[in-house]
Write a protein that holds these residues in place. Structure first.
Motif, PDB file in Angstrom:
ATOM      1  N   SER A  89      20.301  37.532 100.617  1.00  6.46           N
ATOM      2  CA  SER A  89      20.880  37.382  99.276  1.00  6.46           C
ATOM      3  C   SER A  89      20.822  35.952  98.755  1.00  6.46           C
ATOM      4  O   SER A  89      20.790  35.736  97.547  1.00  6.46           O
ATOM      5  CB  SER A  89      22.320  37.886  99.286  1.00  6.46           C
ATOM      6  N   GLY A  90      20.812  34.939  99.637  1.00  5.51           N
ATOM      7  CA  GLY A  90      20.771  33.560  99.166  1.00  5.51           C
ATOM      8  C   GLY A  90      19.392  32.960  99.060  1.00  5.51           C
ATOM      9  O   GLY A  90      19.254  31.765  98.788  1.00  5.51           O
ATOM     10  N   HIS A  91      18.352  33.766  99.259  1.00  4.75           N
ATOM     11  CA  HIS A  91      16.990  33.233  99.271  1.00  4.75           C
ATOM     12  C   HIS A  91      16.604  32.685  97.893  1.00  4.75           C
ATOM     13  O   HIS A  91      16.898  33.298  96.859  1.00  4.75           O
ATOM     14  CB  HIS A  91      16.004  34.317  99.697  1.00  4.75           C
ATOM     15  N   HIS A 109      23.153  39.506  91.929  1.00  5.93           N
ATOM     16  CA  HIS A 109      22.208  40.567  92.281  1.00  5.93           C
ATOM     17  C   HIS A 109      22.762  41.903  91.809  1.00  5.93           C
ATOM     18  O   HIS A 109      23.901  42.259  92.120  1.00  5.93           O
ATOM     19  CB  HIS A 109      21.991  40.622  93.789  1.00  5.93           C
ATOM     20  N   ALA A 110      21.951  42.648  91.082  1.00  8.73           N
ATOM     21  CA  ALA A 110      22.454  43.906  90.536  1.00  8.73           C
ATOM     22  C   ALA A 110      21.319  44.894  90.337  1.00  8.73           C
ATOM     23  O   ALA A 110      20.228  44.530  89.899  1.00  8.73           O
ATOM     24  CB  ALA A 110      23.170  43.673  89.201  1.00  8.73           C
ATOM     25  N   GLY A 111      21.594  46.134  90.680  1.00 12.17           N
ATOM     26  CA  GLY A 111      20.771  47.241  90.259  1.00 12.17           C
ATOM     27  C   GLY A 111      19.648  47.650  91.179  1.00 12.17           C
ATOM     28  O   GLY A 111      19.140  46.882  91.993  1.00 12.17           O
ATOM     29  N   THR A 112      19.277  48.902  91.020  1.00 12.05           N
ATOM     30  CA  THR A 112      18.096  49.457  91.664  1.00 12.05           C
ATOM     31  C   THR A 112      17.381  50.294  90.626  1.00 12.05           C
ATOM     32  O   THR A 112      17.994  50.963  89.796  1.00 12.05           O
ATOM     33  CB  THR A 112      18.473  50.280  92.916  1.00 12.05           C
ATOM     34  N   PRO A 172      26.230  46.338  91.653  1.00 18.25           N
ATOM     35  CA  PRO A 172      26.049  45.199  92.570  1.00 18.25           C
ATOM     36  C   PRO A 172      25.353  45.638  93.856  1.00 18.25           C
ATOM     37  O   PRO A 172      25.663  46.697  94.417  1.00 18.25           O
ATOM     38  CB  PRO A 172      27.488  44.746  92.837  1.00 18.25           C
ATOM     39  N   VAL A 173      24.412  44.821  94.333  1.00 16.66           N
ATOM     40  CA  VAL A 173      23.662  45.116  95.549  1.00 16.66           C
ATOM     41  C   VAL A 173      23.584  43.858  96.411  1.00 16.66           C
ATOM     42  O   VAL A 173      23.804  42.741  95.927  1.00 16.66           O
ATOM     43  CB  VAL A 173      22.233  45.617  95.235  1.00 16.66           C
ATOM     44  N   ASN A 174      23.260  44.053  97.679  1.00 16.16           N
ATOM     45  CA  ASN A 174      23.034  42.944  98.601  1.00 16.16           C
ATOM     46  C   ASN A 174      21.603  43.006  99.129  1.00 16.16           C
ATOM     47  O   ASN A 174      20.942  44.050  99.067  1.00 16.16           O
ATOM     48  CB  ASN A 174      24.022  43.004  99.773  1.00 16.16           C
TER      49      ASN A 174
END
Length: 627
Positions: A200-202, A211-214, A191-193
């Motif tokens: 995050s709400g865009h 939202h997850a991952g890099t 999980p990422v922000n």
């Protein structure tokens, strides 16, 4: 440009005046490195000695890491090593599951930094290492290679990318991992922000899933407040679609999104990566990701004010107490960017705000007369207005490549990492470029400009500049890379010639450490003019006198992607990436013969090559690279 092409020329300009104007100080992000810089020692009645105190190693084609006499090498953290004792053991046949991989050191080691636990001597023996993991090689990752793609294989690839964070400690001259709550993996599903203009709400980030991952975690930076900045690169290649009706938008084309992607075909088993199904998912990648190594349970944050592109570095320094961050876009014809904080970073943090969320993003224009300008990427200024189709600042940072095109930024020969010297001079590695122009650039070819002094640039070069005002600088070429046998403009001899500079880092004595990444298609090939350069390497430069010596050579197929020392500069950590990958000179690994190119570091006939973090030390306990 004759003087600009001299690697011995010191950049013109008054250092003292610049420091007074900008308030330049070395970044506390490089604690005990540039902040502790000292002049070279001067013998009685003589000229100052150079900074380089080791015998250069020759170019090598062996499947090993070579270092100068008087130095030792230890493999510390190879791909697949469990992060905790009792964790899943490495299986040499590629049989580890995705669940195993999420608890092991990742693959394709790239950016690297050491965070000491304290400021005293103990801090050079105990700390946290943070390592980026840029990619995977399906042939080596799985028992049967890339055959029969499954969701489990995609999950394992996601688990092998991202970052590894782990404690390291030295005892009796040997380094090892320590069992610690700080030992964590950050992967393609963590999980990422998001913060900054694209929060995050865009709407551009909405896909119906969290939202997850890099992914594509390449180079890095470090902040003055002790966090790590991981750079996402080459992310578009993981996306694709089999929908025959799908057509890429102008922005998707500019960012390299296509139906075929880079051939991974993850979209066939994971709809998250199908651009026809989840067109916004690609907007979640291509950012700088902030990670706090002292707070492993805190979600990573993608700092969107820094722009969305193929970040290959996030080098932080300070000016008048404000953060200044440099980042290159690793693309043929990519641009160089700078972010300047809105206020002093200490005041921003005291207000509970991130200094990386509030400020101005710029893109560079290099003029042929050795001057340059930083062009502000601000909504409402110049062509970046609603009249020209720009909705707001979020739109600017989401489509920052197109915004930079509109401003007339200068295309460069694959800009890579930057490094800031103690006197404020900034160095940037330009890896290379093909002849005949750049693909993917909306800003022109860049050929014929002084910043690209060769019509075809297979070897790359290093440029440097001094900031002269908030939006102006003066630049020159520090060194042209290459082989003088193939390019008479190269002023390097066998002890210091190299190709494709990618990584740059200054140590506390002012030595500039250069890491190279000659591609698999050129490495060791006479036909490409790279045969005499050997395997990829680490070189060390003395900027004061222009001397460059080769310090380390890597195994076959590998790139050398990062170096950093402990605060006392008596231990050097080095990342070796993708040994054994397919190369034109050595052939290609297969599931049946994974060690066809390289068996490093284990040289196990039943195993496979492994990216790794290694430790280099002097046998006499002295300063690495020093006199």
């Amino acid at each position: 440009m004759a003087s600009s092409l001299s690697r011995r020329q010191v950049v013109a300009g008054g250092t003292a005046a610049l420091v007074a104007f900008l308030g330049f100080g070395t970044s506390t992000a490089q604690a005990a490195t540039t902040a502790a810089a000292a002049p070279a020692p001067t013998p009685a009645g003589g000229e100052p000695k150079g900074l380089l105190g080791f015998a250069a190693v020759p170019p090598a084609t062996t499947d090993a890491v070579t270092v100068p006499p008087g130095y030792s090498v230890q493999t510390l953290a190879p791909w697949g090593r469990p992060l905790h004792s009792g964790g899943p053991a490495w299986l040499a046949d590629g049989g580890n599951s995705s669940t195993d991989q999420a608890r092991q050191v990742g693959s394709h080691h790239s950016g690297l930094h050491f965070f000491p636990y304290d400021d005293g001597p103990r801090g050079s023996r105990l700390g946290t290492l943070v390592v980026n993991h840029e990619a995977t090689d399906a042939t080596l990752l799985h028992r049967d290679g890339g055959a029969a793609l499954t969701r489990e294989k995609v999950d394992k690839s996601l688990a092998a990318q991202g970052l590894s964070v782990f404690e390291v400690r030295e005892s009796g001259g040997t380094w090892d991992l320590g069992d610690s709550p700080r030992n964590v993996r950050i992967t393609g599903t963590t999980p990422v922000n998001f913060s900054g203009p694209v929060g995050s709400g865009h709407p551009a980030l909405r896909t119906g899933t969290a939202h997850a991952g890099t992914l594509g975690n390449s180079a890095y930076g470090v902040t003055p407040w002790g966090t790590y900045l991981s750079c996402e690169e080459n992310v578009a290649g993981y996306f694709g679609t089999d929908d025959p009706s799908w057509r890429p938008t102008r922005t998707q084309k500019r960012y390299g999104v296509s139906a075929a992607g880079h051939g991974h075909r993850w979209h066939t088993v994971a709809p998250r990566f199908d651009v026809a199904v989840n067109g916004n998912e690609v907007h979640r990648f291509g950012w700088v990701v902030e990670v706090d190594p002292a707070a492993p349970s805190t979600a990573p944050v993608k700092r969107t004010a820094l722009g969305r592109f193929q970040h290959v570095g996030a080098t932080v320094t300070e000016a008048a107490g404000r953060v200044v961050l440099y980042s290159g876009d690793d693309e043929n014809g990519g641009y160089l960017y700078k972010f300047v904080g809105e206020d002093e970073w200490r005041r921003e943090r005291a207000r509970g705000r991130s200094p990386l969320d509030h400020g101005t993003l710029y893109v560079a224009r290099f003029e042929d007369d050795g001057t340059g300008r930083w062009l502000p990427l601000i909504h409402g200024r110049g062509p970046l207005t609603g009249e020209h189709g720009w909705r707001d600042q979020a739109d600017v940072v989401l489509r920052v490549r197109e915004a930079a095109d509109a401003l007339g930024a200068t295309p460069l020969d694959r800009p890579q990492q930057t490094a800031v010297a103690a006197d404020g001079t900034v160095y940037c590695a330009l890896a290379n470029s093909p002849g005949g122009g750049y693909c993917g650039s909306g800003g022109g070819t860049g050929r014929g400009r002084a910043i690209s002094p060769r019509e075809s640039n297979p070897y790359g070069h290093i440029v440097r500049w001094r900031e002269e005002s908030a939006e102006g600088f003066r630049w020159d070429v520090f060194v042209l890379a290459g082989d003088p046998a193939h390019d008479e403009g190269v002023g390097l001899d066998e002890s210091g010639m190299f190709g494709s500079p990618k990584g740059l880092w200054f140590d506390g004595d002012g030595r500039l450490w250069i890491q190279t990444g000659i591609s698999k298609w050129a490495q060791n090939c006479d036909e490409s003019g790279h045969g005499n350069l050997g395997n990829n390497a680490v070189l060390v430069a003395d900027p004061a006198n222009g001397e460059i010596r080769r310090f380390l050579t890597g195994p076959r197929g590998a790139e050398i992607t990062a170096v950093v020392t402990t605060p006392d500069r008596r231990t050097l950590f080095v990342n070796v990436q993708h040994p054994g990958e397919h190369t034109a000179a050595w052939g290609a690994p297969t599931p049946e013969r994974p060690c066809a190119v390289s068996g490093w570091p284990d040289h196990d006939p039943a195993g496979r090559p492994r990216s790794a973090t290694i430790v280099v030390r002097r046998t006499d306990g002295g300063v690495i690279g020093g006199v």
